[in-house]
Design a protein around this motif. Structure first.
Motif, PDB file in Angstrom:
ATOM      1  N   MET A 170       0.892  -1.167   0.086  1.00 33.02           N
ATOM      2  CA  MET A 170      -0.126  -0.059  -0.062  1.00 33.02           C
ATOM      3  C   MET A 170       0.877   1.387   0.072  1.00 33.02           C
ATOM      4  O   MET A 170       0.799   2.175  -0.671  1.00 33.02           O
ATOM      5  CB  MET A 170      -1.063   0.038   1.291  1.00 33.02           C
ATOM      6  CG  MET A 170      -1.977  -1.056   1.096  1.00 33.02           C
ATOM      7  SD  MET A 170      -2.861  -0.911   2.644  1.00 33.02           S
ATOM      8  CE  MET A 170      -3.400  -2.363   2.704  1.00 33.02           C
ATOM      9  N   SER A 171       1.892   1.187   0.862  1.00 37.97           N
ATOM     10  CA  SER A 171       2.743   2.235   0.981  1.00 37.97           C
ATOM     11  C   SER A 171       3.578   2.637  -0.435  1.00 37.97           C
ATOM     12  O   SER A 171       3.666   3.649  -0.671  1.00 37.97           O
ATOM     13  CB  SER A 171       3.869   2.154   2.015  1.00 37.97           C
ATOM     14  OG  SER A 171       3.388   1.834   3.262  1.00 37.97           O
ATOM     15  N   PHE A 172       3.859   1.560  -1.009  1.00 38.68           N
ATOM     16  CA  PHE A 172       4.538   1.540  -2.275  1.00 38.68           C
ATOM     17  C   PHE A 172       3.777   2.383  -3.331  1.00 38.68           C
ATOM     18  O   PHE A 172       4.256   3.177  -4.202  1.00 38.68           O
ATOM     19  CB  PHE A 172       4.970   0.029  -2.695  1.00 38.68           C
ATOM     20  CG  PHE A 172       5.662   0.159  -4.244  1.00 38.68           C
ATOM     21  CD1 PHE A 172       6.795   0.911  -4.316  1.00 38.68           C
ATOM     22  CD2 PHE A 172       5.299  -0.748  -5.043  1.00 38.68           C
ATOM     23  CE1 PHE A 172       7.476   0.747  -5.478  1.00 38.68           C
ATOM     24  CE2 PHE A 172       5.974  -0.708  -6.287  1.00 38.68           C
ATOM     25  CZ  PHE A 172       7.219   0.090  -6.356  1.00 38.68           C
ATOM     26  N   GLY A 173       2.406   2.079  -3.219  1.00 39.75           N
ATOM     27  CA  GLY A 173       1.584   2.930  -4.206  1.00 39.75           C
ATOM     28  C   GLY A 173       1.585   4.391  -3.940  1.00 39.75           C
ATOM     29  O   GLY A 173       2.000   5.128  -4.912  1.00 39.75           O
ATOM     30  N   VAL A 174       1.818   5.067  -2.735  1.00 36.81           N
ATOM     31  CA  VAL A 174       1.689   6.059  -2.566  1.00 36.81           C
ATOM     32  C   VAL A 174       3.300   6.831  -2.928  1.00 36.81           C
ATOM     33  O   VAL A 174       3.511   7.762  -3.371  1.00 36.81           O
ATOM     34  CB  VAL A 174       1.367   6.470  -0.940  1.00 36.81           C
ATOM     35  CG1 VAL A 174       1.794   8.141  -0.607  1.00 36.81           C
ATOM     36  CG2 VAL A 174      -0.111   6.237  -0.749  1.00 36.81           C
ATOM     37  N   ILE A 175       4.326   6.060  -2.480  1.00 36.71           N
ATOM     38  CA  ILE A 175       5.857   6.408  -2.545  1.00 36.71           C
ATOM     39  C   ILE A 175       6.031   6.387  -4.015  1.00 36.71           C
ATOM     40  O   ILE A 175       6.715   7.453  -4.538  1.00 36.71           O
ATOM     41  CB  ILE A 175       6.530   5.368  -2.017  1.00 36.71           C
ATOM     42  CG1 ILE A 175       6.537   5.523  -0.182  1.00 36.71           C
ATOM     43  CG2 ILE A 175       8.071   5.586  -2.311  1.00 36.71           C
ATOM     44  CD1 ILE A 175       7.090   4.431   0.518  1.00 36.71           C
ATOM     45  N   LEU A 176       5.652   5.497  -4.703  1.00 35.26           N
ATOM     46  CA  LEU A 176       5.909   5.305  -6.268  1.00 35.26           C
ATOM     47  C   LEU A 176       5.291   6.659  -6.952  1.00 35.26           C
ATOM     48  O   LEU A 176       5.821   7.391  -7.773  1.00 35.26           O
ATOM     49  CB  LEU A 176       5.617   4.224  -6.896  1.00 35.26           C
ATOM     50  CG  LEU A 176       5.647   3.966  -8.518  1.00 35.26           C
ATOM     51  CD1 LEU A 176       7.106   4.298  -8.752  1.00 35.26           C
ATOM     52  CD2 LEU A 176       5.465   2.671  -9.078  1.00 35.26           C
ATOM     53  N   THR A 178       4.461   9.576  -5.670  1.00 33.05           N
ATOM     54  CA  THR A 178       5.293  10.656  -5.238  1.00 33.05           C
ATOM     55  C   THR A 178       6.658  10.684  -6.060  1.00 33.05           C
ATOM     56  O   THR A 178       6.939  11.878  -6.538  1.00 33.05           O
ATOM     57  CB  THR A 178       5.721  10.693  -3.880  1.00 33.05           C
ATOM     58  OG1 THR A 178       4.502  10.660  -3.011  1.00 33.05           O
ATOM     59  CG2 THR A 178       6.366  12.106  -3.462  1.00 33.05           C
ATOM     60  N   PHE A 179       7.345   9.624  -6.158  1.00 30.93           N
ATOM     61  CA  PHE A 179       8.343   9.485  -6.883  1.00 30.93           C
ATOM     62  C   PHE A 179       8.347   9.843  -8.458  1.00 30.93           C
ATOM     63  O   PHE A 179       9.129  10.705  -8.960  1.00 30.93           O
ATOM     64  CB  PHE A 179       9.088   8.037  -6.931  1.00 30.93           C
ATOM     65  CG  PHE A 179      10.282   8.026  -7.908  1.00 30.93           C
ATOM     66  CD1 PHE A 179      11.633   8.441  -7.471  1.00 30.93           C
ATOM     67  CD2 PHE A 179      10.182   7.139  -9.155  1.00 30.93           C
ATOM     68  CE1 PHE A 179      12.597   8.280  -8.437  1.00 30.93           C
ATOM     69  CE2 PHE A 179      11.285   7.091  -9.912  1.00 30.93           C
ATOM     70  CZ  PHE A 179      12.509   7.606  -9.628  1.00 30.93           C
ATOM     71  N   LEU A 180       7.129   9.531  -9.113  1.00 33.64           N
ATOM     72  CA  LEU A 180       6.983  10.064 -10.332  1.00 33.64           C
ATOM     73  C   LEU A 180       6.843  11.363 -10.712  1.00 33.64           C
ATOM     74  O   LEU A 180       6.946  12.010 -11.498  1.00 33.64           O
ATOM     75  CB  LEU A 180       5.844   8.870 -11.001  1.00 33.64           C
ATOM     76  CG  LEU A 180       6.222   7.665 -11.248  1.00 33.64           C
ATOM     77  CD1 LEU A 180       4.904   6.576 -11.476  1.00 33.64           C
ATOM     78  CD2 LEU A 180       7.254   7.625 -12.334  1.00 33.64           C
ATOM     79  N   LEU A 181       5.981  11.976  -9.383  1.00 33.90           N
ATOM     80  CA  LEU A 181       5.805  13.454  -9.467  1.00 33.90           C
ATOM     81  C   LEU A 181       7.007  14.199  -9.267  1.00 33.90           C
ATOM     82  O   LEU A 181       7.087  15.196  -9.946  1.00 33.90           O
ATOM     83  CB  LEU A 181       4.877  13.687  -8.183  1.00 33.90           C
ATOM     84  CG  LEU A 181       4.376  15.001  -7.885  1.00 33.90           C
ATOM     85  CD1 LEU A 181       3.767  15.764  -8.991  1.00 33.90           C
ATOM     86  CD2 LEU A 181       3.383  15.057  -6.623  1.00 33.90           C
ATOM     87  N   LEU A 182       8.074  13.402  -8.409  1.00 31.28           N
ATOM     88  CA  LEU A 182       9.326  14.120  -8.251  1.00 31.28           C
ATOM     89  C   LEU A 182      10.095  14.248  -9.529  1.00 31.28           C
ATOM     90  O   LEU A 182      10.857  15.107  -9.801  1.00 31.28           O
ATOM     91  CB  LEU A 182      10.127  13.585  -7.238  1.00 31.28           C
ATOM     92  CG  LEU A 182       9.649  13.788  -5.691  1.00 31.28           C
ATOM     93  CD1 LEU A 182      10.460  12.774  -4.792  1.00 31.28           C
ATOM     94  CD2 LEU A 182      10.112  15.117  -5.580  1.00 31.28           C
ATOM     95  N   THR A 183       9.843  13.102 -10.235  1.00 33.20           N
ATOM     96  CA  THR A 183      10.894  13.245 -11.504  1.00 33.20           C
ATOM     97  C   THR A 183      10.631  14.036 -12.498  1.00 33.20           C
ATOM     98  O   THR A 183      11.442  14.581 -13.420  1.00 33.20           O
ATOM     99  CB  THR A 183      10.764  11.816 -12.107  1.00 33.20           C
ATOM    100  OG1 THR A 183       9.616  11.422 -12.649  1.00 33.20           O
ATOM    101  CG2 THR A 183      11.472  10.635 -11.289  1.00 33.20           C
ATOM    102  N   ILE A 184       9.449  14.840 -12.612  1.00 32.03           N
ATOM    103  CA  ILE A 184       9.038  15.861 -13.396  1.00 32.03           C
ATOM    104  C   ILE A 184       9.325  17.228 -13.024  1.00 32.03           C
ATOM    105  O   ILE A 184       9.474  18.212 -13.725  1.00 32.03           O
ATOM    106  CB  ILE A 184       7.533  15.705 -13.730  1.00 32.03           C
ATOM    107  CG1 ILE A 184       7.151  16.233 -15.077  1.00 32.03           C
ATOM    108  CG2 ILE A 184       6.588  16.323 -12.793  1.00 32.03           C
ATOM    109  CD1 ILE A 184       7.238  15.233 -16.275  1.00 32.03           C
ATOM    110  N   GLN A 185       9.889  17.371 -11.628  1.00 32.02           N
ATOM    111  CA  GLN A 185       9.882  18.697 -11.048  1.00 32.02           C
ATOM    112  C   GLN A 185      11.379  19.184 -11.385  1.00 32.02           C
ATOM    113  O   GLN A 185      12.106  18.700 -11.642  1.00 32.02           O
ATOM    114  CB  GLN A 185       9.577  18.857  -9.693  1.00 32.02           C
ATOM    115  CG  GLN A 185       8.404  18.272  -8.965  1.00 32.02           C
ATOM    116  CD  GLN A 185       7.237  19.279  -9.346  1.00 32.02           C
ATOM    117  OE1 GLN A 185       7.565  20.451  -9.373  1.00 32.02           O
ATOM    118  NE2 GLN A 185       5.956  18.970  -9.897  1.00 32.02           N
TER     119      GLN A 185
END
Length: 185
Positions: A170-176, A178-185
């Protein structure tokens, strides 16, 4: 995928099911549906092989709920999306999850950092998304609500002593997301 989607939408047009104006819309919708289905089938086949189907369902539910609102990185082609999805899933299941099982506090820390980031940033409108300003603001608001609900439920499950692998996926869903959100910033 594009070829099959074009052929299918053209057949729908020729059979009078859609108008010529709708062909492009249906072609895109069919292509997206096929690509998502193939991606899910790939992940589920691995989950069957690795005997973690329920955990994978938890991951996909949490990931897809938040990902729909946060936006972030998207591969340019289906092949890039498919192979990166399979690769990330494999790395998580085979390398990261076993480590996090030993160090559960690290998982909770990553989850809280991810939630904080989503709560602050909210969302990112990728060029393929084409969000208007209003849609972008609504997505940011929804992302904050969803991340609050997801993290709250994960913490509740953790306190209730739910199986740790369920919590990790479940945590991995949120963390991933966020990671994909971070890669665009």
């Amino acid at each position: 995928m594009e070829y099959i989607a074009e052929k299918l939408s053209n057949e729908m047009f020729l059979n009078g099911l859609i108008t010529e104006h709708e062909k492009e819309i249906y072609c895109y919708a069919v292509q997206v549906w096929m690509e998502k289905t193939i991606g899910l089938v790939g992940v589920f086949l691995l989950s069957i092989i690795w005997k973690n189907c329920l955990e994978t369902i938890f991951f996909l539910v949490y990931f897809s709920c938040i990902r729909g609102y946060t936006g972030g990185y998207h591969a340019k082609r289906f092949s890039g999306c498919f192979f990166s999805s399979i690769g990330i899933y494999t790395i998580y299941v085979k390398l990261i999850c076993p480590i996090l099982l030993k160090y559960q506090n690290i998982n909770l820390l990553l989850l809280l950092i991810s939630a904080f980031y989503v709560f602050i940033i909210g969302a990112f409108s990728h060029s393929n998304m084409g969000w208007s300003k209003e849609e972008y603001e609504k997505s940011k608001y929804a992302a904050r609500i969803v991340v609050s609900i997801e993290v709250g439920s994960i913490l509740l499950f953790f306190l209730l002593g739910i199986k740790q692998t369920y919590i990790l996926y479940m945590s991995f869903g949120v963390i991933l997301s966020t990671f994909l959100l971070l890669t665009i910033q």
